[in-house]
Design an enzyme around this catalytic site. Sequence first.
Site, short mmCIF file in Angstrom:
data_model
loop_
_atom_site.label_atom_id
_atom_site.label_comp_id
_atom_site.label_asym_id
_atom_site.label_seq_id
_atom_site.Cartn_x
_atom_site.Cartn_y
_atom_site.Cartn_z
N HIS A 257 66.20 -47.08 -29.65
CA HIS A 257 65.87 -47.60 -28.32
C HIS A 257 65.81 -46.47 -27.29
O HIS A 257 64.83 -46.34 -26.54
CB HIS A 257 66.93 -48.63 -27.91
CG HIS A 257 66.71 -49.25 -26.58
ND1 HIS A 257 66.14 -50.49 -26.40
CD2 HIS A 257 67.00 -48.80 -25.32
CE1 HIS A 257 66.08 -50.78 -25.12
NE2 HIS A 257 66.60 -49.77 -24.44
N GLU A 258 66.85 -45.64 -27.26
CA GLU A 258 66.87 -44.56 -26.27
C GLU A 258 65.84 -43.48 -26.58
O GLU A 258 65.32 -42.84 -25.66
CB GLU A 258 68.28 -43.96 -26.18
CG GLU A 258 69.37 -44.95 -25.76
CD GLU A 258 69.07 -45.68 -24.46
OE1 GLU A 258 68.31 -45.15 -23.62
OE2 GLU A 258 69.58 -46.80 -24.29
N HIS A 261 62.73 -44.39 -24.76
CA HIS A 261 62.75 -43.93 -23.37
C HIS A 261 62.50 -42.42 -23.30
O HIS A 261 61.70 -41.93 -22.50
CB HIS A 261 64.12 -44.21 -22.75
CG HIS A 261 64.35 -45.63 -22.38
ND1 HIS A 261 63.54 -46.32 -21.50
CD2 HIS A 261 65.34 -46.51 -22.73
CE1 HIS A 261 64.01 -47.55 -21.33
NE2 HIS A 261 65.10 -47.69 -22.07
N GLU A 287 60.85 -49.61 -20.46
CA GLU A 287 61.47 -50.51 -21.42
C GLU A 287 60.49 -50.93 -22.51
O GLU A 287 60.88 -51.19 -23.65
CB GLU A 287 62.05 -51.72 -20.70
CG GLU A 287 63.04 -52.52 -21.52
CD GLU A 287 64.32 -51.77 -21.84
OE1 GLU A 287 65.06 -52.24 -22.74
OE2 GLU A 287 64.60 -50.73 -21.22
#
Length: 491
Positions: A257-258, A261, A287
């Site tokens: 997930h990170e 980003h 996101e």
Amino acid sequence: MSDPFSDLMAFQRETEALSQVAGRLSWDQETVMPRGAAAQRSDEMAAIEGVLHARRTDPRVGEWLAAIDGAALDPAGQANLRHIRRSYDRTMKVPAKLAAALARLTSVAQGVWAEARANDDFAAFAPTLREVLALKREEGAALADGGNVYDALLDDYEPGATAESLEAMFGALRPRLVALRDKVRGRPAPAALSGQFDEAAQMKLARHIARTFGYDMSRGRVDKAVHPFSSGSGNDVRITTRTAAEDPFNCLYSTIHEVGHASYEQNIDAAHLLTPVGAGVSMGVHESQSRIYENQLGRSRAFCGYLFGQMRETFGDIGIADAEAFYGAVNRVHGGFIRTEADEVQYNLHVLLRFDLERALIARDLEVDDLEAAWNDRFEADFGYKVDRASNGVLQDVHWSVGLFGYFPTYTLGNVYAGCLHAALRAARPELDAELSSGDLAGATEWLRAHVQVHGGLYEPRALIERATGRAPDEGPLLDYLEEKFTAIYG
């Protein structure tokens, strides 16, 4: 004779550089800062915020903006001008004293929240949250200038969005999400992963997976924090994750997930470095990258086959017989309290709860003294069971402690954008599953780089998604994807 646009951009690059320094202080506070440094750090953050506020309200910025002929600029110049003007107009509405007070208070509040969370004691955090909320209401009123206060705060994270438009979108999401969740609950669930998984080995595998998804470790690093996050842009983009011996998926999927980003920031055209265009255009678009990396790619049947092999190489026998059972375990719909650990079916219901509560807080329809009870009542109504302790409820997220009111809805908006991007990606790359099954993410991440990430802040959020997908963003592709995926898993 000086050129006002060149002068403005030279000044802005210094402001952007100082802002990156402030971000690095925040990263340090979340990862390695000594606990005893909290009070001093709040003064440091307030000081640098004072410098940034002074630069953002410098009269020369207004003079340069008035003197520049935007029509004579190239698209990047026009976009930079748009971002600078928006920031200048907003910053001019907020008194310097209020900006510094917010920076000082939220730096301290973060530590108060962390301690209250560790002790499951909302009452210990409530007085500080009341102070934060009072300042955010004051800031929102200044920004709104007679308009909707919540919309003014939301605009910091998703320019152009309004609570009314999001409420309509979220209202369309809720019935189909609840119906899917209720159908899934009536079916036998796939077996869950169980056992103990060495945390150092989790971190080693997490770094490998980060590189697999294209994260450039020469311009980044992976550390541990209470709440995973990504920080920075350009050539210094850092991420954090967390580990739990009994739950390696938390570590691995927080990392993916990170990385979504971080890859967005790392892949922006280098020509835009330290300019407003050289950062992600909105938190919703940001996101969308983290969610498509984590879910549509990272939790796909194809990639789970690859990850199953990596897990067995790292940990040996993991108690799951084959890749298909592993895919079921990764995507298991389960009860739980924590938003960041929620499955895809229920995740957005966690966000909608927060969206409604924070709007009520800003509108003064709800006060801090009643917040924990309101959270617990809403959670039980939405999920069918009671919150057992504050760290699983109102204290689980860091956001309100650091003043991020208006941030939560961008998580679901990002999921909606990700649904649209995933449909377009699959149409463009029919070979995607074959690539994912071998751990080859290059095709997928290159498509996202070229269609979304490289542009940074060149386009407005909705326009960027529409350019990438050929359609205006809506909730349909996300819902179709979820229904197809989980109907197949749960039969």
